[in-house]
Design an enzyme around this catalytic site. Sequence first.
Site, mmCIF file in Angstrom:
data_model
loop_
_atom_site.group_PDB
_atom_site.id
_atom_site.type_symbol
_atom_site.label_atom_id
_atom_site.label_comp_id
_atom_site.label_asym_id
_atom_site.label_seq_id
_atom_site.Cartn_x
_atom_site.Cartn_y
_atom_site.Cartn_z
ATOM 1 N N ASP A 1 0.858 -1.186 0.000
ATOM 2 C CA ASP A 1 0.000 0.000 0.000
ATOM 3 C C ASP A 1 0.895 1.236 0.000
ATOM 4 O O ASP A 1 2.091 1.149 0.229
ATOM 5 C CB ASP A 1 -0.964 -0.017 1.180
ATOM 6 C CG ASP A 1 -0.266 -0.090 2.526
ATOM 7 O OD1 ASP A 1 0.941 0.225 2.588
ATOM 8 O OD2 ASP A 1 -0.906 -0.459 3.516
ATOM 9 N N GLY B 1 0.909 3.913 1.925
ATOM 10 C CA GLY B 1 1.147 4.602 3.182
ATOM 11 C C GLY B 1 0.079 5.628 3.502
ATOM 12 O O GLY B 1 0.022 6.153 4.614
ATOM 13 N N PHE C 1 -3.218 5.373 3.951
ATOM 14 C CA PHE C 1 -4.181 5.020 4.994
ATOM 15 C C PHE C 1 -3.555 5.131 6.375
ATOM 16 O O PHE C 1 -4.195 5.590 7.326
ATOM 17 C CB PHE C 1 -4.710 3.602 4.775
ATOM 18 C CG PHE C 1 -5.708 3.176 5.822
ATOM 19 C CD1 PHE C 1 -7.024 3.613 5.765
ATOM 20 C CD2 PHE C 1 -5.335 2.359 6.883
ATOM 21 C CE1 PHE C 1 -7.949 3.242 6.732
ATOM 22 C CE2 PHE C 1 -6.247 1.980 7.852
ATOM 23 C CZ PHE C 1 -7.556 2.424 7.774
ATOM 24 N N GLY D 1 -11.363 3.664 0.463
ATOM 25 C CA GLY D 1 -12.293 4.460 1.255
ATOM 26 C C GLY D 1 -13.540 3.738 1.698
ATOM 27 O O GLY D 1 -14.527 4.364 2.081
ATOM 28 N N ASP E 1 -7.583 -7.699 0.859
ATOM 29 C CA ASP E 1 -6.617 -7.843 1.951
ATOM 30 C C ASP E 1 -7.282 -7.400 3.238
ATOM 31 O O ASP E 1 -8.207 -6.585 3.217
ATOM 32 C CB ASP E 1 -5.371 -6.982 1.709
ATOM 33 C CG ASP E 1 -5.613 -5.526 2.118
ATOM 34 O OD1 ASP E 1 -5.239 -5.159 3.261
ATOM 35 O OD2 ASP E 1 -6.194 -4.769 1.330
ATOM 36 N N CYS F 1 -6.078 -27.959 12.507
ATOM 37 C CA CYS F 1 -7.278 -28.801 12.612
ATOM 38 C C CYS F 1 -6.970 -30.288 12.482
ATOM 39 O O CYS F 1 -7.703 -31.118 13.026
ATOM 40 C CB CYS F 1 -8.301 -28.382 11.560
ATOM 41 S SG CYS F 1 -9.086 -26.789 11.931
ATOM 42 N N HIS G 1 -4.749 -21.539 11.184
ATOM 43 C CA HIS G 1 -6.117 -21.941 10.851
ATOM 44 C C HIS G 1 -6.892 -20.818 10.167
ATOM 45 O O HIS G 1 -7.535 -21.042 9.130
ATOM 46 C CB HIS G 1 -6.892 -22.386 12.089
ATOM 47 C CG HIS G 1 -8.358 -22.510 11.792
ATOM 48 N ND1 HIS G 1 -8.871 -23.571 11.086
ATOM 49 C CD2 HIS G 1 -9.398 -21.661 12.027
ATOM 50 C CE1 HIS G 1 -10.176 -23.377 10.907
ATOM 51 N NE2 HIS G 1 -10.518 -22.232 11.475
#
EC number: 2.4.2.29
Length: 374
Positions: free
Chosen positions: A89, A91, A93, A214, A264, A307, A333
Site C-alpha cells: 500500500d 502509506g 491510509f 475508502g 486484503d 485442525c 487456521h
Amino acid sequence: MKFELITTQGRARRGRLVFERGTVETPAFMPVGTYGTVKGMTPEEVRATGADILLGNTFHLWLRPGEEIMRKHGDLHDFMNWQRPILTDSGGFQVFSLGDIRKITEEGVHFRSPINGEKIFMDAEKSMQIQHSLGSDVVMIFDECTPYPATHDEARKSMQMSLRWAKRSRDEFDRLENPNSLFGIIQGSVYEDLRDESLKGLLEIGFDGYAVGGLAVGEPKEDMHRVLEHVCPQIPADKPRYLMGVGKPEDLVEGVRRGVDMFDCVMPTRNARNGHLFTSEGVIKIRNARHRDDTSPLDPKCDCYTCTNYSRAYLHHLDRCNEILGARLNTIHNLRYYQRLMEGLRGAIETGTLDAFVADFYTSQGREVPELKD
C-alpha cells in the site's frame, strides 16, 4: 503483470494474475505482512495456507527498518525471504490513521513519527520511491483515504486531491522506470457521482489495475455493497479490481459476487491472536470455558495443520496460558480458512455453481443471503 480473465458467472470473475515471481489465482485474498512478516508465521507456513501473494506496508517499512537497510538486502522479497509477489500500500491510509499528529496539504502529508516523534514528510513522489526500493510487484498510488462520515463537498475535495496525487504518482513511477505494476485507487466516499469522477480521472491517467478505496471505514454494509455494485461494472474488464482493507468472510463473498478480484485484511491474523477463529459454521471464541474439555477439532471440514493435529481443548489451553504456540496455530487456521473460502469461490465460478456455494455459505452459519442488485 498480466491479468487473464478465465470465466465469469454473473458479475463474479475467475481470473489469474501472472507476475515474474509467480501466478496469483483470483479472486485472491492477500495476508497482511505489515512489518515484513505475517505475525508469528514463517513465509513457508504462510505459503502452506494457500497464499499466492502478500501485502506489505510502505509507511511502516519506511520508518523501520528504512530504505537503506532494505537496499542492502536487495528488496523486501529478499529481506523477508518471500520470493513470490508482494503488493504494497502507499502509506496513505496509515498517515490518515495518525489523526491529530498529521497535517494534509496539497504537497503531501506532514506528520510526527509514531515511533520517536520526529517530523516527517511524505508525498506521492516519496511513496513511489519507497515502493520502488521495496521491489513491490504491485505499487499503489499515494492517496488520501476520505474519512467517514464526510459531506459531499468534503468527499469531493478529498477525491480531487487524490486524483492530482494519482497523476504525480504515475509520473514518478514512470520517471523511476519501475518495471512493475501501478494500481490507481478510486475514492469518493459513499457518493456515486464522486466515484464516477474519480474513476474517469484515473482511466485518463491509465493504470495496470484499479482499487476501490475508502470503504470499510465505518459506513453501513449496504453502502459498501451499493458502491461496489455501481463502480465495478465501470472498471475495464481486462484490469484487476482490488477492494482495499476488506474484510470479514461474508465481505469477501459479497465482494466476489459484485466483481472484485483482490482483497486484503488484518482480520484473520488479528482475530486469531485474540482467540476468534473462523470456521465453516461461524466464529468460535476459543477462550470460552465450554471448549475446555472438547476433544474435537476446531473445524472438521478444515485441512489445515491446526485442525488435523490439535483439539479445541488444546487450543483453549494454549490461549488461556498465553502461549505463543496458541497464537501461531490460530493464525495458521484462520489464514487457511480464508484461502479455502477463496478456493471455494474460484471453483464455484468455474463450474457455474456460485449461487449454490453462496447459499450454502450463509445457511451453514444460520444466515440469509444478502440481496444482490442487478
